[in-house]
Design an enzyme around this catalytic site. Sequence first.
Site, PDB file in Angstrom:
ATOM      1  N   ASP A 138       0.830  -1.211   0.000  1.00 52.58           N
ATOM      2  CA  ASP A 138       0.000   0.000   0.000  1.00 52.58           C
ATOM      3  C   ASP A 138       0.869   1.269   0.000  1.00 52.58           C
ATOM      4  OD1 ASP A 138      -2.327   1.427  -0.008  1.00 52.58           O
ATOM      5  OD2 ASP A 138      -2.795   1.134   2.102  1.00 52.58           O
ATOM      6  N   ASN A 176     -10.450  -2.844  -6.601  1.00 54.42           N
ATOM      7  CA  ASN A 176      -9.680  -1.784  -7.277  1.00 54.42           C
ATOM      8  C   ASN A 176     -10.304  -1.328  -8.603  1.00 54.42           C
ATOM      9  OD1 ASN A 176      -6.369  -2.939  -6.184  1.00 54.42           O
ATOM     10  ND2 ASN A 176      -7.686  -1.369  -5.310  1.00 54.42           N
TER      11      ASN A 176
HETATM   12  C1  FPP Z   1      -1.789   0.213  -3.342  1.00 56.78           C
HETATM   13  O1  FPP Z   1      -1.345   1.534  -3.314  1.00 56.78           O
HETATM   14  C2  FPP Z   1      -1.231  -0.523  -4.457  1.00 56.78           C
HETATM   15  C3  FPP Z   1      -1.950  -1.082  -5.463  1.00 56.78           C
HETATM   16  C4  FPP Z   1      -3.412  -0.994  -5.548  1.00 56.78           C
HETATM   17  C5  FPP Z   1      -1.319  -1.781  -6.578  1.00 56.78           C
HETATM   18  C6  FPP Z   1      -0.031  -2.511  -6.287  1.00 56.78           C
HETATM   19  C7  FPP Z   1       0.705  -2.539  -7.547  1.00 56.78           C
HETATM   20  C8  FPP Z   1       2.028  -2.476  -7.690  1.00 56.78           C
HETATM   21  C9  FPP Z   1       2.988  -2.492  -6.568  1.00 56.78           C
HETATM   22  C10 FPP Z   1       2.514  -2.333  -9.056  1.00 56.78           C
HETATM   23  C11 FPP Z   1       3.365  -3.425  -9.497  1.00 56.78           C
HETATM   24  C12 FPP Z   1       2.733  -4.739  -9.486  1.00 56.78           C
HETATM   25  C13 FPP Z   1       3.100  -5.678 -10.337  1.00 56.78           C
HETATM   26  C14 FPP Z   1       2.624  -7.051 -10.139  1.00 56.78           C
HETATM   27  C15 FPP Z   1       3.971  -5.378 -11.465  1.00 56.78           C
HETATM   28  P1  FPP Z   1      -2.435   2.677  -3.397  1.00 56.78           P
HETATM   29  O2  FPP Z   1      -2.620   3.046  -4.815  1.00 56.78           O
HETATM   30  O3  FPP Z   1      -3.683   2.234  -2.715  1.00 56.78           O
HETATM   31  O4  FPP Z   1      -1.752   3.816  -2.603  1.00 56.78           O
HETATM   32  P2  FPP Z   1      -2.484   4.929  -1.731  1.00 56.78           P
HETATM   33  O5  FPP Z   1      -3.189   4.216  -0.626  1.00 56.78           O
HETATM   34  O6  FPP Z   1      -1.355   5.746  -1.251  1.00 56.78           O
HETATM   35  O7  FPP Z   1      -3.406   5.664  -2.633  1.00 56.78           O
END
Ligand code: FPP
Length: 249
Positions: A32, A80
């Site tokens: 996250d 998501n």
């Molecule tokens: C959460 O951060 C993260 C995700 C929803 C996606 C995770 C994806 C990756 C790490 C990209 C790479 C993955 C692969 C398999 C290549 P958020 O967007 O919820 O962050 P926030 O809470 O700060 O908004």
Amino acid sequence: MAAPAQNTIRERALARGIDLDRLPKHVAIIMDGNGRFAQKQGLMRLWGHRQGYRTLKDVLLSAANLGVEFLTVYAFSAENWRRPEEEVGGLMTLIEEAARHELRGLTENNVRAQVIGRIHEVPSTLRNALEEMTSSTSHNTGITFTLAINYGGRAEIVDAVRSLIEEGVSAESINEEMISERMYAPSLPDPDLMIRTAGELRWSNYLIWQSAYTELFVTDTTWPEFGEEELLAGIAQYQKRTRKFGGLA
Ligand code: FPP
């Protein structure tokens, strides 16, 4: 005299007091904070996800070299899809690119990659890339790396219950083991350690069946800023816990 250089992650773990014979066998991660990391720097959320991808490669290698047997990461949750179309599309493209570009590296590092989630619902180009990644690494014998994509813990339980009903299993014969056997990856052991970055204290529908007795490590560090040092900190903390599984110590 200068202290000898600690060259491998196993040596660094030992130096930190980690017992290499009691490593968590299965580490699950909620990656996250990509968005917050980007926004802190005035950049686009997708840039944050790209940085998160870099972190993921490093952490996978660290876990593999340390001797963790299973690493499972939440790459895209069933919830998501509610994000703006641009971000959803960007994440799909990023995961597809990763699956295609990392094929050689996965095999060079003996990583067996697999996917859990409702994969039939993701775009076909991504699905094909994931199938290729899974099949071409299926004979590798090192760490098992599981990507949770379009994954929801409740959906997984619903799918398991549907399977039981379709198989005609009688209500009174159903037990926990039968449900576990119908999870998306039944050979995955339950996670020993769950790491969540960026500070939120919740499970977010991740591996909820399998995490009944999982130890939780939450850090305020965002996922793009996470690295070996914090992985080892999480494992060191895990080793201080007494796991009782509902019994007595
Ligand atoms: C959460 O951060 C993260 C995700 C929803 C996606 C995770 C994806 C990756 C790490 C990209 C790479 C993955 C692969 C398999 C290549 P958020 O967007 O919820 O962050 P926030 O809470 O700060 O908004």
